[in-house]
Design a protein around this motif. Structure first.
Motif, PDB file in Angstrom:
ATOM      1  N   ASN A 149      13.497 -11.004  -0.697  1.00 39.58           N
ATOM      2  CA  ASN A 149      13.281  -9.719  -0.048  1.00 39.58           C
ATOM      3  C   ASN A 149      12.593  -8.778  -1.023  1.00 39.58           C
ATOM      4  O   ASN A 149      12.669  -8.944  -2.236  1.00 39.58           O
ATOM      5  N   ALA A 150      11.908  -7.815  -0.470  1.00 38.77           N
ATOM      6  CA  ALA A 150      11.244  -6.796  -1.287  1.00 38.77           C
ATOM      7  C   ALA A 150      11.623  -5.433  -0.755  1.00 38.77           C
ATOM      8  O   ALA A 150      11.736  -5.235   0.450  1.00 38.77           O
ATOM      9  N   ARG A 151      11.876  -4.510  -1.649  1.00 40.29           N
ATOM     10  CA  ARG A 151      12.149  -3.133  -1.234  1.00 40.29           C
ATOM     11  C   ARG A 151      11.457  -2.201  -2.217  1.00 40.29           C
ATOM     12  O   ARG A 151      11.303  -2.520  -3.397  1.00 40.29           O
ATOM     13  N   GLY A 152      11.028  -1.074  -1.712  1.00 42.36           N
ATOM     14  CA  GLY A 152      10.291  -0.141  -2.558  1.00 42.36           C
ATOM     15  C   GLY A 152      10.437   1.281  -2.058  1.00 42.36           C
ATOM     16  O   GLY A 152      10.975   1.530  -0.978  1.00 42.36           O
ATOM     17  N   ILE A 153       9.953   2.198  -2.875  1.00 40.48           N
ATOM     18  CA  ILE A 153      10.090   3.625  -2.570  1.00 40.48           C
ATOM     19  C   ILE A 153       8.718   4.241  -2.329  1.00 40.48           C
ATOM     20  O   ILE A 153       7.774   4.010  -3.090  1.00 40.48           O
ATOM     21  N   CYS A 154       8.618   5.008  -1.271  1.00 40.10           N
ATOM     22  CA  CYS A 154       7.413   5.769  -0.971  1.00 40.10           C
ATOM     23  C   CYS A 154       7.814   7.232  -0.858  1.00 40.10           C
ATOM     24  O   CYS A 154       8.675   7.589  -0.049  1.00 40.10           O
ATOM     25  N   LYS A 155       7.229   8.080  -1.678  1.00 45.07           N
ATOM     26  CA  LYS A 155       7.550   9.511  -1.666  1.00 45.07           C
ATOM     27  C   LYS A 155       6.581  10.244  -0.752  1.00 45.07           C
ATOM     28  O   LYS A 155       5.365  10.078  -0.864  1.00 45.07           O
ATOM     29  N   TYR A 156       7.140  11.051   0.146  1.00 42.44           N
ATOM     30  CA  TYR A 156       6.289  11.831   1.054  1.00 42.44           C
ATOM     31  C   TYR A 156       6.967  13.171   1.301  1.00 42.44           C
ATOM     32  O   TYR A 156       8.125  13.231   1.729  1.00 42.44           O
ATOM     33  N   LYS A 157       6.217  14.231   1.014  1.00 41.93           N
ATOM     34  CA  LYS A 157       6.751  15.592   1.105  1.00 41.93           C
ATOM     35  C   LYS A 157       8.021  15.689   0.255  1.00 41.93           C
ATOM     36  O   LYS A 157       8.002  15.405  -0.921  1.00 41.93           O
ATOM     37  N   PRO A 177       6.398   6.239  19.089  1.00 33.87           N
ATOM     38  CA  PRO A 177       5.128   6.527  18.408  1.00 33.87           C
ATOM     39  C   PRO A 177       4.389   5.251  18.029  1.00 33.87           C
ATOM     40  O   PRO A 177       5.001   4.260  17.627  1.00 33.87           O
ATOM     41  N   VAL A 178       3.080   5.274  18.145  1.00 36.61           N
ATOM     42  CA  VAL A 178       2.225   4.150  17.766  1.00 36.61           C
ATOM     43  C   VAL A 178       1.110   4.683  16.876  1.00 36.61           C
ATOM     44  O   VAL A 178       0.448   5.662  17.219  1.00 36.61           O
ATOM     45  N   ILE A 179       0.924   4.036  15.733  1.00 36.96           N
ATOM     46  CA  ILE A 179      -0.095   4.452  14.767  1.00 36.96           C
ATOM     47  C   ILE A 179      -1.031   3.279  14.494  1.00 36.96           C
ATOM     48  O   ILE A 179      -0.580   2.158  14.246  1.00 36.96           O
ATOM     49  N   GLY A 180      -2.342   3.531  14.541  1.00 40.98           N
ATOM     50  CA  GLY A 180      -3.326   2.511  14.203  1.00 40.98           C
ATOM     51  C   GLY A 180      -3.664   2.561  12.725  1.00 40.98           C
ATOM     52  O   GLY A 180      -3.895   3.649  12.182  1.00 40.98           O
ATOM     53  N   GLN A 189      -6.644   1.136   3.347  1.00 41.91           N
ATOM     54  CA  GLN A 189      -5.900   2.388   3.150  1.00 41.91           C
ATOM     55  C   GLN A 189      -6.132   3.384   4.290  1.00 41.91           C
ATOM     56  O   GLN A 189      -6.028   4.598   4.094  1.00 41.91           O
ATOM     57  N   GLN A 190      -6.408   2.887   5.477  1.00 40.13           N
ATOM     58  CA  GLN A 190      -6.671   3.769   6.613  1.00 40.13           C
ATOM     59  C   GLN A 190      -5.426   3.891   7.492  1.00 40.13           C
ATOM     60  O   GLN A 190      -4.788   2.895   7.820  1.00 40.13           O
ATOM     61  N   GLY A 191      -5.104   5.118   7.863  1.00 38.06           N
ATOM     62  CA  GLY A 191      -3.988   5.368   8.756  1.00 38.06           C
ATOM     63  C   GLY A 191      -2.633   5.480   8.077  1.00 38.06           C
ATOM     64  O   GLY A 191      -1.627   5.735   8.749  1.00 38.06           O
ATOM     65  N   LEU A 192      -2.596   5.328   6.757  1.00 38.59           N
ATOM     66  CA  LEU A 192      -1.309   5.334   6.050  1.00 38.59           C
ATOM     67  C   LEU A 192      -0.681   6.727   6.045  1.00 38.59           C
ATOM     68  O   LEU A 192       0.542   6.872   6.181  1.00 38.59           O
ATOM     69  N   GLU A 193      -1.506   7.753   5.877  1.00 41.94           N
ATOM     70  CA  GLU A 193      -0.967   9.120   5.886  1.00 41.94           C
ATOM     71  C   GLU A 193      -0.384   9.467   7.251  1.00 41.94           C
ATOM     72  O   GLU A 193       0.668  10.107   7.344  1.00 41.94           O
ATOM     73  N   ALA A 194      -1.053   9.039   8.300  1.00 44.35           N
ATOM     74  CA  ALA A 194      -0.541   9.290   9.647  1.00 44.35           C
ATOM     75  C   ALA A 194       0.778   8.568   9.873  1.00 44.35           C
ATOM     76  O   ALA A 194       1.700   9.101  10.508  1.00 44.35           O
ATOM     77  N   LEU A 195       0.900   7.357   9.324  1.00 39.63           N
ATOM     78  CA  LEU A 195       2.142   6.592   9.457  1.00 39.63           C
ATOM     79  C   LEU A 195       3.281   7.286   8.720  1.00 39.63           C
ATOM     80  O   LEU A 195       4.392   7.433   9.259  1.00 39.63           O
ATOM     81  N   LYS A 196       3.016   7.730   7.495  1.00 39.27           N
ATOM     82  CA  LYS A 196       4.065   8.424   6.720  1.00 39.27           C
ATOM     83  C   LYS A 196       4.482   9.718   7.413  1.00 39.27           C
ATOM     84  O   LYS A 196       5.671  10.066   7.442  1.00 39.27           O
ATOM     85  N   ASN A 197       3.515  10.421   7.957  1.00 33.29           N
ATOM     86  CA  ASN A 197       3.829  11.671   8.657  1.00 33.29           C
ATOM     87  C   ASN A 197       4.672  11.401   9.902  1.00 33.29           C
ATOM     88  O   ASN A 197       5.577  12.181  10.235  1.00 33.29           O
ATOM     89  N   GLU A 198       4.402  10.286  10.588  1.00 32.40           N
ATOM     90  CA  GLU A 198       5.176   9.943  11.785  1.00 32.40           C
ATOM     91  C   GLU A 198       6.611   9.559  11.418  1.00 32.40           C
ATOM     92  O   GLU A 198       7.561   9.905  12.128  1.00 32.40           O
ATOM     93  N   ILE A 199       6.771   8.849  10.310  1.00 30.30           N
ATOM     94  CA  ILE A 199       8.117   8.514   9.823  1.00 30.30           C
ATOM     95  C   ILE A 199       8.885   9.792   9.520  1.00 30.30           C
ATOM     96  O   ILE A 199      10.049   9.953   9.919  1.00 30.30           O
ATOM     97  N   TYR A 200       8.222  10.710   8.844  1.00 26.28           N
ATOM     98  CA  TYR A 200       8.848  11.987   8.490  1.00 26.28           C
ATOM     99  C   TYR A 200       9.226  12.773   9.745  1.00 26.28           C
ATOM    100  O   TYR A 200      10.333  13.302   9.856  1.00 26.28           O
ATOM    101  N   ALA A 203       0.828  -1.210   0.000  1.00 24.12           N
ATOM    102  CA  ALA A 203       0.000   0.000   0.000  1.00 24.12           C
ATOM    103  C   ALA A 203       0.859   1.255   0.000  1.00 24.12           C
ATOM    104  O   ALA A 203       0.503   2.262  -0.624  1.00 24.12           O
ATOM    105  N   LEU A 204       2.012   1.213   0.678  1.00 25.92           N
ATOM    106  CA  LEU A 204       2.884   2.387   0.750  1.00 25.92           C
ATOM    107  C   LEU A 204       3.723   2.567  -0.512  1.00 25.92           C
ATOM    108  O   LEU A 204       3.966   3.686  -0.947  1.00 25.92           O
ATOM    109  N   THR A 205       4.170   1.465  -1.090  1.00 33.06           N
ATOM    110  CA  THR A 205       5.104   1.559  -2.223  1.00 33.06           C
ATOM    111  C   THR A 205       4.432   1.439  -3.584  1.00 33.06           C
ATOM    112  O   THR A 205       4.979   1.897  -4.583  1.00 33.06           O
ATOM    113  N   GLY A 206       3.248   0.804  -3.639  1.00 30.15           N
ATOM    114  CA  GLY A 206       2.571   0.643  -4.922  1.00 30.15           C
ATOM    115  C   GLY A 206       3.412  -0.155  -5.893  1.00 30.15           C
ATOM    116  O   GLY A 206       3.889  -1.249  -5.599  1.00 30.15           O
ATOM    117  N   LEU A 207       3.624   0.413  -7.079  1.00 31.11           N
ATOM    118  CA  LEU A 207       4.416  -0.256  -8.119  1.00 31.11           C
ATOM    119  C   LEU A 207       5.903   0.051  -8.006  1.00 31.11           C
ATOM    120  O   LEU A 207       6.708  -0.484  -8.767  1.00 31.11           O
TER     121      LEU A 207
END
Length: 448
Positions: A64-72, A164-167, A173-184, A46-50
């Motif tokens: 193993n899998a690795r991917g890129i998620c762009k945020y801000k 930090p804990v995120i639900g 697709q719920q809570g993903l924006e909050a998770l990305k913001n917490e990582i940032y 959900a975070l990395t998509g394609l």
């Protein structure tokens, strides 16, 4: 700084963990860890998509899998670690997860836990918190917890763990924006954490206090936490010892001060009736008790009977009396359906395809096509394709969906549990039973 970009003195070691390549120095490497079947891969997708790639860990057959998620203005480079219940490595997956978190030094670790069985998952969280404080706990499957009338207090859980804990509900697709913001926030804005320190028994804490000063002096330019390493030195396993030596470029067990301290500790423990194995068991027990304490404070169970059905099923499927017979019966049914049962759809498909073949031969004769074209296209290409489809498609269409159903229902881990004792006698792991089943099926396909 990630080990990937460390100086040449440890360059050879870093190659073992070079599963990600940063686009720029500002990219954030995020390890995604968690137990099996907690929705970790769903969250990762959900975070990395394609924007993801798959491969094998260096020198391992584990993918193993690795991917890129762009945020801000940042790239999050996510590494999906193998699902594991513990970092006290008893399998290749556990060893890979532990070594990546310890030695590849990702900027952050997102630990995905299942909101419906948080007590079991917290054991892994506590072990990771002993390695690094750069942790975000992602409580996934919140929607399932709500269905089971489980109320998870996210704020209290964050308070208890000190991170930090995120639900989330990744599949919705719920809570993903909050998770990305917490990582940032945690990495870029340097949000402070105060992750808890698990308090062990008096004799373990005494041993740690004796070891930690001498260990600290050897880890001045390392990101390894002295307390964690001191705990591991009390009962060091061979794989961790070998990897640690490679990372440090020297054998810490041969350091004069460390060796002398360990000798004194072992002598004192022996005189008190303890040994390394007992200490190991105490560490594991303490982690489990701590996980239970946190669970009791953070989760409110509205329906006390919500696990009653699952426990009854577990008692039946993993019992010493009924577990193995049910497993053998289940596998027999699957293999019978795959091998013998597949003969019926194979015959139907073959009849239909060869009926079409006869009509095509008649068509080619009607239009006056040369015999060599008929032989090449119809009796050669088409007939071969028809045989492959009629013979191979039904068994594959039966076997793989059935095995997927067993996995989704949670029965495959129970098979691994039932066989773990027998496989350990052969120096293997219960989970290898699953790959053996898949391998046996592939051999049957080859025979066909």
């Amino acid at each position: 700084m990630s080990l990937i970009n460390k100086p040449a003195s440890r360059c050879d070691f870093s190659q073992d963990f070079r599963v990600v390549d940063k686009i720029s120095e500002d990219d954030i490497v995020v390890a995604v860890a968690g137990n099996p079947n907690v929705g970790k891969s769903t969250l990762f997708n959900a975070l990395t998509g394609l924007n993801q790639h798959t491969g094998n860990w260096p020198g391992k057959t584990v993918a193993n899998a690795r991917g890129i998620c762009k945020y801000k203005d940042k790239n999050f480079i996510l590494v999906d670690l193998p699902g594991t219940y513990s970092l006290i490595a008893n399998s290749t997956e556990e060893e890979i997860a532990r070594d990546f978190i310890c030695f590849a030094q990702p900027n952050l670790v997102v630990v995905v836990v299942d909101a419906t069985c948080l007590e079991r998952n917290l054991n892994l969280v506590l072990q990771i918190l002993e390695i690094t404080s750069n942790v975000i706990v992602c409580v996934n499957l919140m929607d399932e917890a709500q269905k089971k009338k489980l109320a998870v207090d996210i704020d209290e859980l964050s308070l208890q763990l000190g991170v930090p804990v995120i639900g989330t509900s990744a599949r919705n697709q719920q809570g993903l924006e909050a998770l990305k913001n917490e990582i940032y926030s945690l990495y870029v804005k340097k949000t402070k954490t105060y992750n808890i320190k698990v308090q062990y028994s008096e004799k373990i804490e005494w041993a740690i206090s004796r070891l930690e000063p001498s260990v600290s002096n050897l880890l001045e330019d390392s990101a390894i936490l002295p307390r964690w390493l001191s705990i591991k030195l009390l009962n060091m396993d061979e794989n961790l010892h070998r990897t640690l030596n490679k990372y440090l470029s020297f054998d810490i067990m041969e350091n004069q001060k460390v060796a002398a301290t360990l000798a004194n500790i072992n002598r004192e423990l022996f005189l008190s009736g303890a040994n390394a194995d007992l200490l190991h068991d105490e560490v594991v027990t303490t982690l489990i008790k701590k996980a239970n304490e946190i669970y009791e404070k953070c989760v409110r169970v509205e329906d006390q009977q919500y696990t009653k059905k699952d426990r009854k099923i577990d008692k039946l499927l993993t019992s010493k009396i009924t577990g193995i017979p049910i497993m053998l019966l289940m596998l027999f049914i699957i293999f019978w359906l795959t091998i013998t049962g597949a003969n019926y759809p194979s015959e139907l498909i073959a009849s239909g395809l060869f009926f079409v073949q006869d009509k095509l031969v008649q068509l080619f004769e009607f239009i006056g096509a040369p015999q060599w074209i008929t032989d090449m296209l119809i009796l050669g290409v088409y007939r071969t394709l028809a045989w492959v489809i009629s013979v191979m498609l039904p068994p594959m269409a039966i076997f793989f969906p059935l095995f997927t159903l067993l996995e989704d229902s949670g029965y495959l881990p129970r098979i691994a549990f039932n066989l773990d004792k027998f496989f350990k006698k052969a120096g293997a792991h219960g989970k290898q039973a699953l790959t053996m089943c898949m391998g046996s099926k592939c051999m049957l396909f080859n025979e066909v």
